[in-house]
Design a protein around this motif. Structure first.
Motif, PDB file in Angstrom:
ATOM      1  N   VAL A 121       2.458   8.812  -7.848  1.00  0.00           N
ATOM      2  CA  VAL A 121       2.042  10.192  -8.105  1.00  0.00           C
ATOM      3  C   VAL A 121       2.665  10.698  -9.395  1.00  0.00           C
ATOM      4  CG1 VAL A 121       2.125  12.553  -7.250  1.00  0.00           C
ATOM      5  CG2 VAL A 121       1.647  10.671  -5.669  1.00  0.00           C
ATOM      6  N   ARG A 122       3.961  10.462  -9.548  1.00  0.00           N
ATOM      7  CA  ARG A 122       4.641  10.921 -10.760  1.00  0.00           C
ATOM      8  C   ARG A 122       4.081  10.229 -12.002  1.00  0.00           C
ATOM      9  NH1 ARG A 122       8.349   9.671 -14.395  1.00  0.00           N
ATOM     10  NH2 ARG A 122       9.654  11.361 -15.240  1.00  0.00           N
ATOM     11  N   SER A 123       3.905   8.915 -11.939  1.00  0.00           N
ATOM     12  CA  SER A 123       3.418   8.185 -13.099  1.00  0.00           C
ATOM     13  C   SER A 123       2.013   8.625 -13.490  1.00  0.00           C
ATOM     14  CB  SER A 123       3.435   6.674 -12.819  1.00  0.00           C
ATOM     15  OG  SER A 123       4.761   6.213 -12.654  1.00  0.00           O
ATOM     16  N   SER A 124       1.166   8.873 -12.513  1.00  0.00           N
ATOM     17  CA  SER A 124      -0.181   9.360 -12.816  1.00  0.00           C
ATOM     18  C   SER A 124      -0.127  10.727 -13.473  1.00  0.00           C
ATOM     19  CB  SER A 124      -1.020   9.419 -11.535  1.00  0.00           C
ATOM     20  OG  SER A 124      -1.253   8.125 -11.023  1.00  0.00           O
ATOM     21  N   GLY A 177      -7.954  10.938 -20.169  1.00  0.00           N
ATOM     22  CA  GLY A 177      -8.735  11.656 -19.181  1.00  0.00           C
ATOM     23  C   GLY A 177      -8.640  11.088 -17.780  1.00  0.00           C
ATOM     24  N   PRO A 178      -9.370  11.662 -16.838  1.00  0.00           N
ATOM     25  CA  PRO A 178      -9.305  11.248 -15.427  1.00  0.00           C
ATOM     26  C   PRO A 178      -9.680   9.790 -15.203  1.00  0.00           C
ATOM     27  CG  PRO A 178     -10.367  13.387 -15.637  1.00  0.00           C
ATOM     28  CD  PRO A 178     -10.214  12.861 -17.025  1.00  0.00           C
ATOM     29  N   TRP A 179     -10.678   9.273 -15.982  1.00  0.00           N
ATOM     30  CA  TRP A 179     -11.060   7.871 -15.789  1.00  0.00           C
ATOM     31  C   TRP A 179      -9.888   6.949 -16.072  1.00  0.00           C
ATOM     32  CZ3 TRP A 179     -11.074   3.623 -19.072  1.00  0.00           C
ATOM     33  CH2 TRP A 179     -11.709   2.484 -18.586  1.00  0.00           C
ATOM     34  N   THR A 180      -9.153   7.206 -17.148  1.00  0.00           N
ATOM     35  CA  THR A 180      -8.019   6.363 -17.496  1.00  0.00           C
ATOM     36  C   THR A 180      -6.927   6.465 -16.440  1.00  0.00           C
ATOM     37  OG1 THR A 180      -8.491   6.657 -19.841  1.00  0.00           O
ATOM     38  CG2 THR A 180      -6.294   5.886 -19.268  1.00  0.00           C
ATOM     39  N   VAL A 181      -6.624   7.667 -15.997  1.00  0.00           N
ATOM     40  CA  VAL A 181      -5.586   7.853 -14.979  1.00  0.00           C
ATOM     41  C   VAL A 181      -5.964   7.116 -13.699  1.00  0.00           C
ATOM     42  CG1 VAL A 181      -4.391   9.541 -13.537  1.00  0.00           C
ATOM     43  CG2 VAL A 181      -4.833  10.049 -15.948  1.00  0.00           C
ATOM     44  N   GLY A 182      -7.220   7.261 -13.273  1.00  0.00           N
ATOM     45  CA  GLY A 182      -7.663   6.590 -12.045  1.00  0.00           C
ATOM     46  C   GLY A 182      -7.668   5.083 -12.174  1.00  0.00           C
ATOM     47  N   THR A 183      -8.098   4.578 -13.336  1.00  0.00           N
ATOM     48  CA  THR A 183      -8.138   3.137 -13.547  1.00  0.00           C
ATOM     49  C   THR A 183      -6.742   2.543 -13.564  1.00  0.00           C
ATOM     50  OG1 THR A 183     -10.216   3.308 -14.790  1.00  0.00           O
ATOM     51  CG2 THR A 183      -8.896   1.332 -15.140  1.00  0.00           C
ATOM     52  N   VAL A 184      -5.809   3.225 -14.213  1.00  0.00           N
ATOM     53  CA  VAL A 184      -4.421   2.749 -14.250  1.00  0.00           C
ATOM     54  C   VAL A 184      -3.809   2.810 -12.853  1.00  0.00           C
ATOM     55  CG1 VAL A 184      -2.111   3.276 -15.133  1.00  0.00           C
ATOM     56  CG2 VAL A 184      -4.068   3.282 -16.680  1.00  0.00           C
ATOM     57  N   ALA A 185      -4.093   3.867 -12.108  1.00  0.00           N
ATOM     58  CA  ALA A 185      -3.569   3.967 -10.741  1.00  0.00           C
ATOM     59  C   ALA A 185      -4.081   2.811  -9.883  1.00  0.00           C
ATOM     60  CB  ALA A 185      -3.965   5.300 -10.123  1.00  0.00           C
ATOM     61  N   MET A 186      -5.336   2.454 -10.067  1.00  0.00           N
ATOM     62  CA  MET A 186      -5.952   1.407  -9.255  1.00  0.00           C
ATOM     63  C   MET A 186      -5.462   0.018  -9.644  1.00  0.00           C
ATOM     64  SD  MET A 186     -10.030   0.748  -8.593  1.00  0.00           S
ATOM     65  CE  MET A 186     -10.412   0.857 -10.348  1.00  0.00           C
ATOM     66  N   ARG A 187      -5.433  -0.270 -10.953  1.00  0.00           N
ATOM     67  CA  ARG A 187      -5.210  -1.646 -11.392  1.00  0.00           C
ATOM     68  C   ARG A 187      -3.784  -1.927 -11.867  1.00  0.00           C
ATOM     69  NH1 ARG A 187      -9.514  -4.176 -15.130  1.00  0.00           N
ATOM     70  NH2 ARG A 187      -8.254  -5.967 -14.459  1.00  0.00           N
ATOM     71  N   ALA A 188      -3.074  -0.926 -12.326  1.00  0.00           N
ATOM     72  CA  ALA A 188      -1.696  -1.146 -12.793  1.00  0.00           C
ATOM     73  C   ALA A 188      -0.667  -0.710 -11.755  1.00  0.00           C
ATOM     74  CB  ALA A 188      -1.456  -0.413 -14.110  1.00  0.00           C
ATOM     75  N   LEU A 189      -0.894   0.445 -11.133  1.00  0.00           N
ATOM     76  CA  LEU A 189       0.051   0.947 -10.136  1.00  0.00           C
ATOM     77  C   LEU A 189      -0.244   0.424  -8.733  1.00  0.00           C
ATOM     78  CD1 LEU A 189       0.305   4.629 -11.400  1.00  0.00           C
ATOM     79  CD2 LEU A 189       2.121   2.910 -11.474  1.00  0.00           C
ATOM     80  N   GLY A 190      -1.436  -0.157  -8.546  1.00  0.00           N
ATOM     81  CA  GLY A 190      -1.761  -0.752  -7.253  1.00  0.00           C
ATOM     82  C   GLY A 190      -2.041   0.244  -6.154  1.00  0.00           C
ATOM     83  N   ASP A 191      -2.551   1.421  -6.488  1.00  0.00           N
ATOM     84  CA  ASP A 191      -2.857   2.434  -5.483  1.00  0.00           C
ATOM     85  C   ASP A 191      -4.166   2.056  -4.781  1.00  0.00           C
ATOM     86  OD1 ASP A 191      -3.428   4.629  -3.958  1.00  0.00           O
ATOM     87  OD2 ASP A 191      -3.195   6.092  -5.563  1.00  0.00           O
ATOM     88  N   PRO A 192      -4.134   1.736  -3.484  1.00  0.00           N
ATOM     89  CA  PRO A 192      -5.361   1.310  -2.796  1.00  0.00           C
ATOM     90  C   PRO A 192      -6.364   2.429  -2.594  1.00  0.00           C
ATOM     91  CG  PRO A 192      -3.585   1.583  -1.222  1.00  0.00           C
ATOM     92  CD  PRO A 192      -2.963   1.758  -2.583  1.00  0.00           C
ATOM     93  N   ASP A 193      -5.946   3.677  -2.844  1.00  0.00           N
ATOM     94  CA  ASP A 193      -6.850   4.816  -2.646  1.00  0.00           C
ATOM     95  C   ASP A 193      -7.291   5.441  -3.968  1.00  0.00           C
ATOM     96  OD1 ASP A 193      -8.264   6.406  -0.749  1.00  0.00           O
ATOM     97  OD2 ASP A 193      -6.871   8.055  -1.123  1.00  0.00           O
ATOM     98  N   ALA A 198       0.808  -1.221   0.000  1.00  0.00           N
ATOM     99  CA  ALA A 198       0.000   0.000   0.000  1.00  0.00           C
ATOM    100  C   ALA A 198       0.841   1.270   0.000  1.00  0.00           C
ATOM    101  CB  ALA A 198      -0.935   0.003   1.218  1.00  0.00           C
ATOM    102  N   ARG A 199       1.996   1.225   0.641  1.00  0.00           N
ATOM    103  CA  ARG A 199       2.768   2.447   0.818  1.00  0.00           C
ATOM    104  C   ARG A 199       3.406   2.909  -0.483  1.00  0.00           C
ATOM    105  NH1 ARG A 199       6.290   1.784   6.254  1.00  0.00           N
ATOM    106  NH2 ARG A 199       7.578   3.250   5.066  1.00  0.00           N
ATOM    107  N   ALA A 200       3.423   4.224  -0.657  1.00  0.00           N
ATOM    108  CA  ALA A 200       3.990   4.813  -1.871  1.00  0.00           C
ATOM    109  C   ALA A 200       5.349   5.460  -1.617  1.00  0.00           C
ATOM    110  CB  ALA A 200       3.023   5.855  -2.439  1.00  0.00           C
ATOM    111  N   ASP A 201       5.881   5.348  -0.386  1.00  0.00           N
ATOM    112  CA  ASP A 201       7.165   5.982  -0.095  1.00  0.00           C
ATOM    113  C   ASP A 201       8.308   5.102  -0.583  1.00  0.00           C
ATOM    114  OD1 ASP A 201       7.187   3.918   1.704  1.00  0.00           O
ATOM    115  OD2 ASP A 201       7.293   5.167   3.504  1.00  0.00           O
ATOM    116  N   VAL A 202       9.539   5.545  -0.319  1.00  0.00           N
ATOM    117  CA  VAL A 202      10.697   4.848  -0.866  1.00  0.00           C
ATOM    118  C   VAL A 202      10.832   3.439  -0.309  1.00  0.00           C
ATOM    119  CG1 VAL A 202      12.305   5.787   0.854  1.00  0.00           C
ATOM    120  CG2 VAL A 202      13.151   5.057  -1.383  1.00  0.00           C
ATOM    121  N   VAL A 203      10.461   3.216   0.961  1.00  0.00           N
ATOM    122  CA  VAL A 203      10.583   1.880   1.537  1.00  0.00           C
ATOM    123  C   VAL A 203       9.583   0.920   0.897  1.00  0.00           C
ATOM    124  CG1 VAL A 203      10.380   0.514   3.653  1.00  0.00           C
ATOM    125  CG2 VAL A 203      11.515   2.741   3.712  1.00  0.00           C
TER     126      VAL A 203
END
Length: 519
Positions: A419-422, A432-448, A81-86
């Motif tokens: 954050v940078r990739s989005s 658009g925003p839908w694509t960015v949000g979908t990629v963040a959720m399903r490809a980048l694994g952002d739980p939020d 879940a964490r997006a920091d360096v660790v």
């Protein structure tokens, strides 16, 4: 972070499985470390020491318990879940970056110096990147020794060890057993796949010598598999993905060659049958599968927060442990997301299937109907108009996104800066925003990640009496942070679509796919 000592002691004394993988208990009088749920008699609290990672326990000189196999627990939900360096570093190490590129390669990907990476990992995990990678290699070696008939010299090479001596010493130190004893002690329930398996030759597709391994992927209960597997299958790209014999199957390109994975839900674990062209990719394949099915999530923490909302509480109670369906191939998924903008799921599948047939790398599949790897980003960036039969704006967006992925500017790998990739993706004209949000959720694994403009999300919100306009829904959803991606799954599940149901047929059928999510 490790829970408080008192909480850790209570978890050990009650053998609470919810804490497996979140910390490890080392017993100073025996010199071993265990998972919290170990069935052995609980040690005295005065003799317990707690570590946040198996690597830290090993670094301190403790051996893995032969009874509870602590190195085989689900991963800590923190690092996924964490997006920091660790968090990014742990995901990259799990993906095998240290084995392939060394600590300098890990540091380059993170944008920090080697010293800074070492310092931060030791501070939070009690072990540096080399120790974490060593623990990962030991677990890979154990999996291979127990689940295949490979010669142990090949096991050492496939697990990433530089020499047989290092392999033997590491296994002895971590498990207090020799590699031969590990193999001899393997429980009968552990399946031993044929190794290797040669596919049936054809005239059109080069044959591959597949190494077939079946492993169990543990998870924290509960888990509702319906939307997880339903979504993957209902949106499956022909030739690349399918539902066959009760399993989701997919081709995937790994660092050393192609692979075919088959994932089937079982009681308490997911069965993963992996066909690998190169055994060095075993750890990367397991890591990809775990991320794709969101198996390192903490469902009790997610459900507890979402259930505070009276509108979501009945949904959480009826389907506890929903996971976010992610992807085995993030770089392919971003292209698929662009293809899916403002069209139905069936139309997006059709476009993707055409690209696969024209530009994908052929793969021989001895156990099903898979035919190709998804086209590489470089191939898509250079594709001519005949292969991109779609509106000019979307065609330009596909090419632009593929070029960014091919150049490395758009990073979607395990340790990517979300954050940078989005931001890079959102700056592409036509995305658009839908694509960015979908990629963040399903490809980048952002739980939020959240997609308030999605038609299915808005319809689900309206059916629950929640605001259905994007702005108002976003304001309401602030209370769901940091788990809004899981709330999306519950909102989608209010509709009667195949994405919400376990597949009932032996293969995915494009005609049954629901209308796609749209901007």
């Amino acid at each position: 972070m490790i829970p408080s000592s008192d909480l850790c002691v209570r978890a050990v004394q009650s053998r609470d499985r919810r804490f497996d993988g979140q910390f490890f208990t080392a017993v100073r009088t025996t010199g071993i470390y265990c998972r919290p749920s170990c069935p052995a008699p609980s040690p005295k609290p005065a003799n317990m020491t707690f570590y946040v990672s198996a690597a830290a326990a090993q670094r301190a000189g403790f051996r893995a318990c032969k009874r509870c196999r602590p190195d085989a627990t689900p991963g800590s939900p923190d690092w996924d879940a964490r997006a920091d360096v660790v968090g990014r570093a742990v995901r990259l190490i799990d993906d095998g970056v240290v084995d392939r590129e060394g600590v300098p390669g890990l540091a380059r990907r993170l944008g920090y110096s080697e010293r800074q990476v070492e310092r931060q990992l030791v501070a939070e995990l009690g072990a540096g990147p080399l120790q974490l990678a060593r623990a990962r290699r030991a677990q890979t070696a154990r999996t291979l020794a127990e689940s295949t008939e490979l010669p142990l010299s090949d096991v050492a090479f496939a697990a990433g060890f530089a020499s047989l001596r290092t392999f033997n010493e590491t296994v002895q130190e971590v498990y207090a057993l020799t590699p031969t004893q590990l193999r001899e002690r393997a429980e009968p329930r552990v399946p031993r796949g044929p190794t290797p398996t040669t596919a049936v030759p054809t005239t059109a597709v080069p044959t591959t010598v597949w190494h077939t391994i079946t492993v169990r992927l543990p998870y924290r209960a509960p888990l509702t598999p319906d939307n997880l597997f339903g979504h993957l299958v209902a949106t499956a790209v022909p030739g690349v993905e399918e539902w066959h014999d009760g399993a989701y199957r997919s081709t995937v390109g790994l660092p050393h060659g192609p692979a075919i994975v088959a994932l089937a839900p079982r009681d308490g674990f997911v069965s993963a049958t992996l066909r690998l062209a190169d055994l060095r990719d075993l750890s990367a394949a397991i890591s990809r599968c775990r991320r794709a099915l969101d198996l390192d999530a903490d469902p009790e923490a997610v459900d507890a927060l979402l259930a505070r909302d009276p509108a979501l509480a009945p949904l959480v109670a009826s389907a506890p442990g929903r996971r976010v369906p992610r992807t085995l191939d993030p770089e392919a998924f971003v292209v698929r997301a662009v293809l899916g903008q403002q069209v139905s799921t069936a139309a997006a599948r059709t476009h993707a299937g055409r690209l696969v047939a024209a530009l994908g790398t052929p793969v021989d599949d001895p156990a099903g109907g898979l035919t190709h790897l998804f086209p590489s980003a470089a191939a898509l960036a250079d594709a001519d108009d005949a292969h991109l039969a779609m509106p000019a704006g979307r065609r330009a967006a596909v090419r632009a996104v593929a070029a960014l992925v091919a150049s490395g500017e758009l990073d979607l790998r395990a340790g990517a800066d979300r954050v940078r990739s989005s931001g890079v993706l959102g700056a592409v004209p036509g995305v658009g925003p839908w694509t960015v949000g979908t990629v963040a959720m399903r490809a980048l694994g952002d739980p939020d990640a959240f997609v308030p403009g999605d038609l299915g999300v808005r319809a689900g919100a309206a059916s629950l009496g929640l605001p259905s306009t994007p702005g108002a829904l976003t304001r309401h959803a602030a209370a769901w942070q940091p788990w809004r991606a899981y709330a999306v799954q519950h909102l989608w599940a209010t509709g009667d679509h195949p994405v919400n149901r376990m597949p009932a047929t032996t293969s995915s059928d494009p005609s049954t796919a629901p209308e796609g999510e749209q901007q």
